[in-house]
Design an enzyme around this catalytic site. Structure first.
Site, PDB file in Angstrom:
ATOM      1  N   CYS A 227      -7.081   0.919   7.098  1.00 56.30           N
ATOM      2  CA  CYS A 227      -6.543   0.657   5.674  1.00 56.30           C
ATOM      3  C   CYS A 227      -6.629  -0.770   5.273  1.00 56.30           C
ATOM      4  O   CYS A 227      -6.507  -1.163   4.093  1.00 56.30           O
ATOM      5  CB  CYS A 227      -5.010   0.843   5.846  1.00 56.30           C
TER       6      CYS A 227
ATOM      7  N   HIS B 194       1.362  -5.175   1.929  1.00 57.75           N
ATOM      8  CA  HIS B 194       0.829  -4.086   2.091  1.00 57.75           C
ATOM      9  C   HIS B 194       1.798  -2.820   1.906  1.00 57.75           C
ATOM     10  O   HIS B 194       1.344  -1.827   1.579  1.00 57.75           O
ATOM     11  CB  HIS B 194       0.432  -4.292   3.507  1.00 57.75           C
TER      12      HIS B 194
ATOM     13  N   HIS C 187      -1.048   5.459  -1.276  1.00 53.52           N
ATOM     14  CA  HIS C 187      -1.942   4.424  -0.468  1.00 53.52           C
ATOM     15  C   HIS C 187      -3.370   5.032  -0.590  1.00 53.52           C
ATOM     16  O   HIS C 187      -3.692   6.122  -0.143  1.00 53.52           O
ATOM     17  CB  HIS C 187      -1.483   4.607   1.041  1.00 53.52           C
TER      18      HIS C 187
END
Length: 408
Positions: free
Chosen positions: A162, A302, A337
């Site tokens: 990610c 994040h 996400h």
């Protein structure tokens, strides 16, 4: 060493395509999460996602070329096209040997691979087309974009889960700063809304199950959060030698000052409970950029809306910045996400925030988790003049990345 400017952004996201649509959604606090319709998800406990539904690659790419590439590459191509247009760069006027492309991806062509595996098992070897060896590789997006635009400079693909998009921007920064390239298209792309990927995250109980309220499902830092929301998309930034950009009269959205990567070193699937890897990433990035913690006015966190991850990041921010860290919002509350594209998208949003003087909110914040004691800019955009901001990207496997951007 050269200074590095962000002169264009190209987002292809669940909340909008192009800079104007993306930023309008950020300012309005608009969610892009809805029912998952890419396949029949009726048997899954999580049936929501952030889809790019209004995207048609045939509008800018001939069908013959589009057939040679997978969806994650289509998204990257459109993001690159938008970024070049946003930067007002004419491809024909660039020296192709001095333009690089660095695109990260966590999943590559996993969607096509799932389909072809089913074909192999049902119809045998002759049903499998040989071109998937190329089209499904994570590097195919980088190669495709480079060839379509005729760029012949440094071409790389980075896979850091990610944090892939953030790693790509850091690498692009290095290439421009060192003089190895004048311009670099850097970012990330992923299109992994597939039965297998969704089932795996459902098995891990990592995804939100707010199927009846999809726009409220991504709830970073909120007391009742129950997991992240899986999304797809791409984001590419144009990184350019600041002196060259100024000479051609380019609009500079932000300057990249530095970055750092670290390894959390705690677990392949869970963050260190006190965010030790995040602390190292942030402090090293600030040192690389030559700025002090007190200089930072905004953090694009994040925070993906996971119970453990949000707490760990909040603790890390308090350890770096003290008991009153700078405002820190999670724009994943709106976008979900985007996996390998998340770091690039959030860097683009951070650049737009410092450029515009408006900080995007963390939406769906009803009651702040007491373990996440931060100013998370709840629910409403905030006006603020920010000189320096950071963008955090943390990936599975403990891969950490922090980018430092500044107002120009």
């Amino acid at each position: 060493m050269k200074r590095v400017a962000v002169t264009g952004v190209g987002p292809v996201t669940p909340v909008g395509i192009g800079r104007d649509e993306l930023w309008a959604s950020m300012v309005a606090g608009r969610s892009g999460i809805g029912p998952l319709t890419r396949f029949d998800a009726s048997t899954l406990p999580s049936r929501i996602a952030g889809q790019v539904d209004d995207f048609d690659v045939s509008e800018n790419l001939p069908a013959q070329k589009a057939r040679k590439a997978e969806r994650f590459t289509h998204l990257a191509f459109e993001a690159a096209r938008l970024a070049l247009d946003d930067a007002n760069l004419c491809v024909r006027e660039l020296d192709p040997r001095r333009v690089g492309v660095v695109i990260g991806s966590a999943y590559g062509g996993t969607s096509r691979l799932e389909t072809e595996i089913a074909m192999l098992l049902s119809k045998g070897l002759r049903s499998v087309p040989p071109e998937i060896n190329i089209s499904c590789a994570a590097s195919s997006a980088t190669a495709f974009v480079s060839m379509e635009f005729g760029f012949l400079g440094p071409v790389e693909c980075l896979a850091a889960a990610c944090a892939s998009g953030a790693h790509a921007i850091a690498r692009g920064f290095d290439l421009v700063m060192s003089g190895r390239a004048d311009v670099v298209l850097a970012g990330g792309t992923d299109a992994a809304l597939t039965p297998l990927s969704m089932a795996a995250f459902c098995s891990a109980r990592a995804l939100s199950r707010r199927n009846d309220a999809p726009t409220a499902a991504s709830r970073p830092f909120e007391r009742t959060r129950d997991g992240f929301v899986f999304s797809e998309g791409a984001a590419i930034l144009v990184l350019e030698d600041l002196a060259s950009a100024s000479a051609r009269g380019a609009r500079v959205l932000a300057e990249v000052l530095g970055y750092a990567h670290s390894l959390d070193g705690h677990s392949l699937v869970a963050p260190h409970p006190y965010g030790e890897g995040a602390v190292r990433s942030i402090t090293s990035a600030l040192a690389d950029a030559g700025v002090a913690p007190i200089d930072v006015g905004y953090v694009n966190a994040h925070a993906a809306s996971t119970p453990a991850g949000d707490v760990a990041e909040a603790r890390a921010l308090r350890k770096v910045f003290g008991p009153a860290p700078p405002p820190a919002s999670s724009t994943k509350s709106m976008t979900g996400h985007l996996l390998g594209a998340a770091g690039a998208l959030e860097a683009a949003i951070t650049a737009l925030a410092v450029h515009s003087g408006r900080l995007p909110p963390t939406i769906n914040l009803d009651v702040l988790d007491p373990q996440c004691e931060l100013d998370v800019i709840p629910n409403q955009t905030r006006a603020a003049t920010i000189d320096v901001a950071i963008s955090n990207s943390f990936g599975l496997g403990g891969l950490m990345s922090t980018l430092v951007l500044a107002r120009y």
